[in-house]
Design a protein around this motif. Structure first.
Motif, PDB file in Angstrom:
ATOM      1  N   GLY A  40      53.848  40.569  38.252  1.00 43.93           N
ATOM      2  CA  GLY A  40      52.583  40.179  37.640  1.00 43.93           C
ATOM      3  C   GLY A  40      52.746  39.790  36.181  1.00 43.93           C
ATOM      4  O   GLY A  40      53.798  39.979  35.570  1.00 43.93           O
ATOM      5  N   THR A  41      51.681  39.204  35.654  1.00 43.19           N
ATOM      6  CA  THR A  41      51.610  38.835  34.247  1.00 43.19           C
ATOM      7  C   THR A  41      50.329  39.408  33.662  1.00 43.19           C
ATOM      8  O   THR A  41      49.249  39.238  34.231  1.00 43.19           O
ATOM      9  CB  THR A  41      51.616  37.305  34.068  1.00 43.19           C
ATOM     10  OG1 THR A  41      52.825  36.771  34.615  1.00 43.19           O
ATOM     11  CG2 THR A  41      51.526  36.932  32.597  1.00 43.19           C
ATOM     12  N   GLU A  46      40.243  39.792  24.899  1.00 48.50           N
ATOM     13  CA  GLU A  46      40.357  39.088  26.177  1.00 48.50           C
ATOM     14  C   GLU A  46      41.545  39.630  26.962  1.00 48.50           C
ATOM     15  O   GLU A  46      42.651  39.787  26.415  1.00 48.50           O
ATOM     16  CB  GLU A  46      40.533  37.586  25.954  1.00 48.50           C
ATOM     17  CG  GLU A  46      39.332  36.897  25.334  1.00 48.50           C
ATOM     18  CD  GLU A  46      39.536  35.393  25.209  1.00 48.50           C
ATOM     19  OE1 GLU A  46      40.593  34.910  25.685  1.00 48.50           O
ATOM     20  OE2 GLU A  46      38.660  34.713  24.643  1.00 48.50           O
ATOM     21  N   HIS A  47      41.309  39.911  28.246  1.00 46.50           N
ATOM     22  CA  HIS A  47      42.369  40.342  29.155  1.00 46.50           C
ATOM     23  C   HIS A  47      42.528  39.292  30.251  1.00 46.50           C
ATOM     24  O   HIS A  47      41.538  38.782  30.786  1.00 46.50           O
ATOM     25  CB  HIS A  47      42.036  41.686  29.808  1.00 46.50           C
ATOM     26  CG  HIS A  47      41.932  42.833  28.843  1.00 46.50           C
ATOM     27  ND1 HIS A  47      43.020  43.331  28.176  1.00 46.50           N
ATOM     28  CD2 HIS A  47      40.868  43.576  28.455  1.00 46.50           C
ATOM     29  CE1 HIS A  47      42.636  44.341  27.403  1.00 46.50           C
ATOM     30  NE2 HIS A  47      41.326  44.505  27.552  1.00 46.50           N
ATOM     31  N   ASP A  48      43.746  38.986  30.585  1.00 45.93           N
ATOM     32  CA  ASP A  48      44.044  38.090  31.709  1.00 45.93           C
ATOM     33  C   ASP A  48      45.151  38.739  32.529  1.00 45.93           C
ATOM     34  O   ASP A  48      46.331  38.673  32.182  1.00 45.93           O
ATOM     35  CB  ASP A  48      44.485  36.718  31.196  1.00 45.93           C
ATOM     36  CG  ASP A  48      44.663  35.705  32.335  1.00 45.93           C
ATOM     37  OD1 ASP A  48      44.348  36.057  33.494  1.00 45.93           O
ATOM     38  OD2 ASP A  48      45.122  34.585  32.060  1.00 45.93           O
ATOM     39  N   TYR A  49      44.761  39.398  33.637  1.00 45.80           N
ATOM     40  CA  TYR A  49      45.709  40.119  34.476  1.00 45.80           C
ATOM     41  C   TYR A  49      45.852  39.396  35.810  1.00 45.80           C
ATOM     42  O   TYR A  49      44.854  39.125  36.500  1.00 45.80           O
ATOM     43  CB  TYR A  49      45.230  41.551  34.756  1.00 45.80           C
ATOM     44  CG  TYR A  49      45.064  42.423  33.535  1.00 45.80           C
ATOM     45  CD1 TYR A  49      45.768  42.165  32.353  1.00 45.80           C
ATOM     46  CD2 TYR A  49      44.213  43.537  33.563  1.00 45.80           C
ATOM     47  CE1 TYR A  49      45.620  42.981  31.245  1.00 45.80           C
ATOM     48  CE2 TYR A  49      44.063  44.347  32.454  1.00 45.80           C
ATOM     49  CZ  TYR A  49      44.760  44.074  31.294  1.00 45.80           C
ATOM     50  OH  TYR A  49      44.612  44.881  30.195  1.00 45.80           O
ATOM     51  N   GLU A  50      47.071  39.065  36.178  1.00 49.48           N
ATOM     52  CA  GLU A  50      47.357  38.479  37.483  1.00 49.48           C
ATOM     53  C   GLU A  50      48.604  39.146  38.046  1.00 49.48           C
ATOM     54  O   GLU A  50      49.660  39.149  37.408  1.00 49.48           O
ATOM     55  CB  GLU A  50      47.592  36.969  37.368  1.00 49.48           C
ATOM     56  CG  GLU A  50      46.379  36.178  36.915  1.00 49.48           C
ATOM     57  CD  GLU A  50      46.657  34.684  36.855  1.00 49.48           C
ATOM     58  OE1 GLU A  50      47.786  34.285  37.229  1.00 49.48           O
ATOM     59  OE2 GLU A  50      45.762  33.933  36.435  1.00 49.48           O
ATOM     60  N   PHE A  51      48.488  39.729  39.247  1.00 54.33           N
ATOM     61  CA  PHE A  51      49.661  40.353  39.844  1.00 54.33           C
ATOM     62  C   PHE A  51      49.541  40.342  41.363  1.00 54.33           C
ATOM     63  O   PHE A  51      48.439  40.299  41.932  1.00 54.33           O
ATOM     64  CB  PHE A  51      49.852  41.787  39.336  1.00 54.33           C
ATOM     65  CG  PHE A  51      48.716  42.727  39.644  1.00 54.33           C
ATOM     66  CD1 PHE A  51      48.692  43.463  40.819  1.00 54.33           C
ATOM     67  CD2 PHE A  51      47.656  42.879  38.750  1.00 54.33           C
ATOM     68  CE1 PHE A  51      47.651  44.338  41.091  1.00 54.33           C
ATOM     69  CE2 PHE A  51      46.608  43.744  39.017  1.00 54.33           C
ATOM     70  CZ  PHE A  51      46.609  44.481  40.195  1.00 54.33           C
ATOM     71  N   GLU A  52      50.697  40.361  41.987  1.00 53.22           N
ATOM     72  CA  GLU A  52      50.792  40.449  43.443  1.00 53.22           C
ATOM     73  C   GLU A  52      51.955  41.365  43.757  1.00 53.22           C
ATOM     74  O   GLU A  52      53.103  41.081  43.423  1.00 53.22           O
ATOM     75  CB  GLU A  52      51.019  39.079  44.066  1.00 53.22           C
ATOM     76  CG  GLU A  52      51.045  39.107  45.587  1.00 53.22           C
ATOM     77  CD  GLU A  52      51.158  37.723  46.203  1.00 53.22           C
ATOM     78  OE1 GLU A  52      51.350  37.643  47.434  1.00 53.22           O
ATOM     79  OE2 GLU A  52      51.065  36.739  45.441  1.00 53.22           O
TER      80      GLU A  52
END
Length: 594
Positions: A425-426, A415-421
């Protein structure tokens, strides 16, 4: 890789410029007047204070121009025709002189393509440096008891520019008699072995091995049955799965699509097979566990090639089918994160890069047909580059072996969970993999039924903060292997459990200076309920420090604790504290703390 090159892969590189010379980076301590002695905190060998029964110096060589150095080979000769021994130790000594603006060296030792040691170089010091690695190599006895072999040594700096450092390397074998050697949880080898063997010809032994696939003759090797796993006794034969070249015997793997293979034929009399895998990671993947995903690099239009996310796995295949996997221990080389951390005590595994054992006995049903089979190596999501090779350890019976195996192909959930701006990011990655097999092996020892299960869990959380000037990593790798063996009457022969845990936390924050922390551990436990064996090893590391973004100053502390309990009243523990490059405390005890 030094701090400069590490930060080339991080967003914080946009706001700082680091010095071009690690040599110019000094801690706030007194000037050195003697060569620096580097060492790794590890379990000492019981032979360290014993005079060897016999020894042989194999190589003395000066490595220069190590950026483009080739392997050095010599004929292998031993005094074993007149020497009785139970333990063999590889003694690898290095003295360094000269200056160089980085330390990113890798070295290896092979005999006829069988790798015995993989190691890295220490940081340069103003007045030179030296270090000494001693490794038990008794499990390679089926190789080192032969003559007319070739010993090869490689020492290379992996940076692309020339360096002027000079490495004086000495390689020797030390042989000891009547030594009870404790289980090494680092590599899996067992206790003392009665190995008073005569010299043999390796080429003749290979011919005999092939001949024994066709008749009832017996290989003339001693066997000592121990209730340990997987090296209950040294293998009768070791076949190298490597590639001979001027740069060494390792396969150089550049990306995830590259598969390197080697054909091997397994004798029908083989009742056990263990693949010993050597792995090291370099270039764009030296810090694979801190690599952002490609989408982050592309979105921010970054000039980096070290992406592909922060998960890597070395895959081993048989005829194209997945047979085993390894998530490697994240060894930090002497120039990594903050080079001041690793002077004079290097990181966990830096001087003796661990190998990994994959038990292929469950696949003997596919291999015992006296035909060639392709063993393949691949790095999932890998970048450039990885150095991989392996040794196939084989145990041979008196007669042909019958193998009936039921196995489930390795399963995997990721599972990948990528969040960035922008640059913040995380990135989270979680992986679970499981493998299971039930095998029945019929040999001269009777029929043994063995069930093997393995579970692997990987968690990685990577954060970029403050416009990418702060990077935080929290990672944990856990593996659990169970091996239960019963005889034809259902009586338990062995119930083995091996558990390994590798936690890692890293923080890098930039400003006028780069603040760094590394918290790392390695915990390994081994138990056999039937044999009443229980052994535990724990090694923890905690480093804090900083290095100036511009200038030549810095500071570092390195605190390490190491403990080993053999479950039979034998213990060893050591704590080492280093501040500003000086060892301020080094305490050792043999008392067991409950």
């Amino acid at each position: 890789m030094n701090a400069v090159n590490l930060l080339l892969i991080l967003p914080l590189f946009f706001t700082i410029t680091l010095p071009h010379s690690v040599n110019s980076v000094k801690q706030n301590s007194s000037n050195e007047t003697i060569p620096q002695h580097f060492f790794e905190v590890t379990l000492p060998l019981p032979t360290d204070n014993i005079t060897p029964s016999c020894s042989v110096n194999l190589l003395n060589h000066t490595f220069t121009n190590t950026t483009n150095s080739s392997s050095v080979t010599v004929n292998y000769t031993t005094p074993l025709d007149k020497c009785h021994w139970s333990v063999a130790v590889l003694d690898f000594k290095v003295k360094y002189n000269g200056e160089q603006d980085t330390s990113n060296g890798i070295a290896g030792v092979w005999i006829n393509g069988v790798e015995l040691l993989r190691t890295t170089t220490a940081q340069p010091s103003e007045n030179g440096s030296f270090w000494n690695i001693r490794k038990d190599v008794s499990k390679y006895s089926s190789i080192i008891t032969h003559h007319n072999l070739t010993l090869s040594v490689v020492l290379q700096n992996l940076m692309k520019h020339d360096v002027n450092g000079v490495y004086n390397v000495s390689v020797s074998f030390l042989f000891y008699s009547d030594v009870k050697f404790p289980l090494s949880l680092h590599s899996g080898e067992s206790g003392s072995h009665s190995l008073n063997r005569k010299l043999m010809s390796f080429e003749n032994d290979i011919k005999n091995y092939i001949k024994n696939c066709e008749n009832e003759d017996k290989l003339g090797f001693d066997r000592v049955i121990k209730s340990t796993y997987p090296y209950d006794t040294p293998a009768d034969l070791i076949i190298p799965l490597s590639e001979a070249s001027d740069d060494g015997f390792w396969f150089k793997i550049h990306d995830e699509s590259e598969i390197r293979t080697k054909n091997v034929r397994i004798c029908p009399k083989t009742y056990k097979a263990v693949l010993e895998l050597y792995v090291s990671f370099h270039g764009d993947d030296e810090f694979w566990y801190m690599n952002p995903p490609d989408s982050y690099i592309k979105s921010n239009d970054l000039p980096f090639t070290n992406g592909k996310g922060s998960y890597r796995e070395v895959l081993v295949t048989i005829d194209g089918k997945l047979a085993g996997t390894v998530i490697p221990f994240p060894v930090i080389y002497s120039g990594g994160i903050n080079p001041l951390f690793w002077k004079p005590v290097v990181s966990i595994g830096a001087f003796d890069i661990p190998s990994y054992d994959i038990d292929l006995t469950s696949y003997l049903g596919l291999l015992l047909d006296n035909r060639n089979h392709s063993i393949g190596f691949q790095v999932a999501d890998g970048g450039s580059f990885w150095l991989v090779d392996a040794n196939m350890h084989l145990w041979i019976d008196d007669t042909n072996v019958q193998a009936i195996v039921e196995y489930e192909p390795p399963s995997m959930e990721i599972e990948h969970d990528y969040e960035f701006e922008g640059l913040d990011g995380t990135f989270e990655t979680e992986v679970e993999r499981s493998m299971s097999s039930i095998r029945m092996i019929q040999s001269s020892k009777g029929i043994l039924k063995t069930k093997v299960t393995e579970e692997i869990k990987f968690k990685n959380k990577l954060k970029f903060k403050d416009d990418g000037t702060r990077k935080e990593l929290e990672q944990k790798i856990k593996t659990k292997t169970k091996v239960k063996t019963t005889d034809t009457k259902g009586h338990s022969v062995g119930e083995i459990v091996i558990e390994k845990t590798y936690p890692l936390k890293i923080t890098i924050a930039s400003g006028s200076r780069v603040n760094t922390t590394v918290v790392q551990g390695r915990s390994v436990s081994f138990s056999d309920e039937v044999a009443s064996i229980s052994r535990v090893l724990n090694h923890d590391l905690n480093c804090t420090g900083w290095i100036m973004a511009k200038g030549n100053s810095g500071f570092a502390e390195n605190h390490q604790s190491y403990s080993y309990d053999d479950g039979e009243g034998g213990c060893y523990s050591r704590t080492v504290d280093v501040v500003k490059g000086d060892v301020i405390a080094d305490e050792t005890t043999s008392n067991c703390v409950k």
